[in-house]
Motif scaffolding. Structure first.
Motif, PDB file in Angstrom:
ATOM      1  N   GLU A   1      -4.799  -4.426 -11.687  1.00 28.45           N
ATOM      2  CA  GLU A   1      -4.475  -4.398 -10.349  1.00 28.45           C
ATOM      3  C   GLU A   1      -4.304  -5.661  -9.662  1.00 28.45           C
ATOM      4  O   GLU A   1      -3.422  -5.769  -9.003  1.00 28.45           O
ATOM      5  CB  GLU A   1      -5.990  -3.898  -9.968  1.00 28.45           C
ATOM      6  N   ARG A   2      -4.907  -6.583 -10.498  1.00 28.65           N
ATOM      7  CA  ARG A   2      -4.362  -8.304 -10.038  1.00 28.65           C
ATOM      8  C   ARG A   2      -3.000  -8.290 -10.163  1.00 28.65           C
ATOM      9  O   ARG A   2      -2.388  -9.069  -9.503  1.00 28.65           O
ATOM     10  CB  ARG A   2      -5.407  -9.160 -10.547  1.00 28.65           C
ATOM     11  N   ALA A   3      -2.665  -7.890 -11.166  1.00 26.74           N
ATOM     12  CA  ALA A   3      -1.390  -8.013 -11.572  1.00 26.74           C
ATOM     13  C   ALA A   3      -0.175  -7.131 -11.083  1.00 26.74           C
ATOM     14  O   ALA A   3       0.921  -7.262 -10.972  1.00 26.74           O
ATOM     15  CB  ALA A   3      -1.173  -7.714 -13.260  1.00 26.74           C
ATOM     16  N   GLY A   4      -0.818  -6.146 -10.008  1.00 35.15           N
ATOM     17  CA  GLY A   4      -0.103  -5.398  -9.231  1.00 35.15           C
ATOM     18  C   GLY A   4       0.620  -4.096 -10.016  1.00 35.15           C
ATOM     19  O   GLY A   4       1.340  -3.597  -9.507  1.00 35.15           O
ATOM     20  N   LEU A   5      -0.054  -3.967 -11.204  1.00 36.52           N
ATOM     21  CA  LEU A   5       0.639  -2.729 -12.093  1.00 36.52           C
ATOM     22  C   LEU A   5      -0.208  -1.456 -11.873  1.00 36.52           C
ATOM     23  O   LEU A   5       0.272  -0.605 -12.353  1.00 36.52           O
ATOM     24  CB  LEU A   5       0.185  -3.001 -13.569  1.00 36.52           C
ATOM     25  N   ILE A   6      -1.245  -1.309 -11.097  1.00 33.87           N
ATOM     26  CA  ILE A   6      -1.890  -0.275 -10.591  1.00 33.87           C
ATOM     27  C   ILE A   6      -2.410  -0.478  -9.234  1.00 33.87           C
ATOM     28  O   ILE A   6      -2.623  -1.623  -8.725  1.00 33.87           O
ATOM     29  CB  ILE A   6      -3.074   0.177 -11.606  1.00 33.87           C
ATOM     30  N   LYS A   7      -2.616   0.741  -8.958  1.00 37.09           N
ATOM     31  CA  LYS A   7      -3.241   0.792  -7.232  1.00 37.09           C
ATOM     32  C   LYS A   7      -4.588   1.891  -7.634  1.00 37.09           C
ATOM     33  O   LYS A   7      -4.274   2.710  -8.058  1.00 37.09           O
ATOM     34  CB  LYS A   7      -2.240   1.572  -6.131  1.00 37.09           C
ATOM     35  N   ARG A   8      -5.451   1.635  -6.907  1.00 35.23           N
ATOM     36  CA  ARG A   8      -6.718   2.424  -6.809  1.00 35.23           C
ATOM     37  C   ARG A   8      -6.856   2.835  -5.231  1.00 35.23           C
ATOM     38  O   ARG A   8      -6.959   2.134  -4.546  1.00 35.23           O
ATOM     39  CB  ARG A   8      -7.828   1.273  -7.082  1.00 35.23           C
TER      40      ARG A   8
ATOM     41  N   PRO B   1      -9.192   7.179  -7.766  1.00 39.22           N
ATOM     42  CA  PRO B   1      -8.158   7.232  -8.779  1.00 39.22           C
ATOM     43  C   PRO B   1      -7.225   6.057  -8.986  1.00 39.22           C
ATOM     44  O   PRO B   1      -7.002   5.239  -7.968  1.00 39.22           O
ATOM     45  CB  PRO B   1      -7.394   8.702  -8.234  1.00 39.22           C
ATOM     46  N   CYS B   2      -6.841   5.851 -10.197  1.00 39.98           N
ATOM     47  CA  CYS B   2      -5.875   4.852 -10.491  1.00 39.98           C
ATOM     48  C   CYS B   2      -4.448   5.277 -10.568  1.00 39.98           C
ATOM     49  O   CYS B   2      -4.309   6.670 -10.962  1.00 39.98           O
ATOM     50  CB  CYS B   2      -6.302   4.056 -11.800  1.00 39.98           C
ATOM     51  N   GLU B   3      -3.447   4.662 -10.167  1.00 41.47           N
ATOM     52  CA  GLU B   3      -2.020   5.193 -10.174  1.00 41.47           C
ATOM     53  C   GLU B   3      -1.149   3.773 -10.680  1.00 41.47           C
ATOM     54  O   GLU B   3      -1.560   2.645 -10.166  1.00 41.47           O
ATOM     55  CB  GLU B   3      -1.850   5.543  -8.756  1.00 41.47           C
ATOM     56  N   LEU B   4      -0.278   4.289 -11.419  1.00 47.82           N
ATOM     57  CA  LEU B   4       0.618   3.044 -11.967  1.00 47.82           C
ATOM     58  C   LEU B   4       1.807   2.560 -10.682  1.00 47.82           C
ATOM     59  O   LEU B   4       2.114   3.265  -9.771  1.00 47.82           O
ATOM     60  CB  LEU B   4       1.589   3.836 -13.044  1.00 47.82           C
ATOM     61  N   ASP B   5       1.894   1.418 -10.888  1.00 47.46           N
ATOM     62  CA  ASP B   5       2.856   0.825  -9.872  1.00 47.46           C
ATOM     63  C   ASP B   5       3.577  -0.273 -10.854  1.00 47.46           C
ATOM     64  O   ASP B   5       3.328  -1.134 -11.189  1.00 47.46           O
ATOM     65  CB  ASP B   5       2.413  -0.037  -8.800  1.00 47.46           C
ATOM     66  N   ALA B   6       4.708   0.260 -11.286  1.00 44.43           N
ATOM     67  CA  ALA B   6       5.512  -0.283 -12.251  1.00 44.43           C
ATOM     68  C   ALA B   6       6.645  -1.396 -11.770  1.00 44.43           C
ATOM     69  O   ALA B   6       7.362  -2.005 -12.393  1.00 44.43           O
ATOM     70  CB  ALA B   6       6.342   0.739 -13.088  1.00 44.43           C
ATOM     71  N   THR B   7       6.577  -1.634 -10.367  1.00 44.73           N
ATOM     72  CA  THR B   7       7.237  -2.644  -9.819  1.00 44.73           C
ATOM     73  C   THR B   7       7.237  -3.922 -10.497  1.00 44.73           C
ATOM     74  O   THR B   7       8.398  -4.643 -10.834  1.00 44.73           O
ATOM     75  CB  THR B   7       7.007  -2.825  -8.241  1.00 44.73           C
ATOM     76  N   PRO B   8       6.075  -4.517 -10.917  1.00 43.99           N
ATOM     77  CA  PRO B   8       6.301  -5.668 -11.547  1.00 43.99           C
ATOM     78  C   PRO B   8       6.806  -5.814 -12.994  1.00 43.99           C
ATOM     79  O   PRO B   8       7.380  -6.784 -13.510  1.00 43.99           O
ATOM     80  CB  PRO B   8       4.520  -6.093 -11.633  1.00 43.99           C
TER      81      PRO B   8
END
Length: 112
Positions: free
Chosen positions: A54-61, A69-76
């Protein structure tokens, strides 16, 4: 001192458990319990991995009632791909030079 986003992404990707979590999230959102199922570790241990992601911006909670629920954020990962692209271009050029050298040596050998 705050790490730059690319360093945070690489640090998050350095751990195989976190990479496995990201691979699972490609399939869709999941709870901490669902994400911890394949691992021999506690929910709190998985939560620590999730905080790094989450700190790296790779997931959103999110929040759904008592679930988070956790969700992928592949932007980084786009930044990682752009960073790696320069090195791919370097290796492609190196291989082209090697191919030319090998072709030259083969021609030279054929002439003898």
């Amino acid at each position: 001192m705050t790490a730059d986003p690319l360093s945070l992404t690489f640090a998050a990707l350095a751990d195989p458990t976190r990479r496995a979590i990201l691979a699972r999230l490609i399939e869709g959102s999941a709870t901490v319990k669902e994400l911890s199922a394949p691992f021999a570790m506690s929910g709190p241990a998985v939560s620590k991995h999730l905080r790094v992601l989450e700190r790296a911006g790779l997931i959103k909670r999110g929040r759904e009632a008592q679930w988070r629920p956790c969700e992928l954020d592949a932007t980084p990962l786009q930044d990682v791909a752009e960073w790696a692209e320069r090195y791919r271009q370097f290796w492609d050029a190196s291989y082209r030079r090697l191919d030319k050298l090998l072709d030259h040596l083969k021609e030279k050998d054929d002439d003898n």
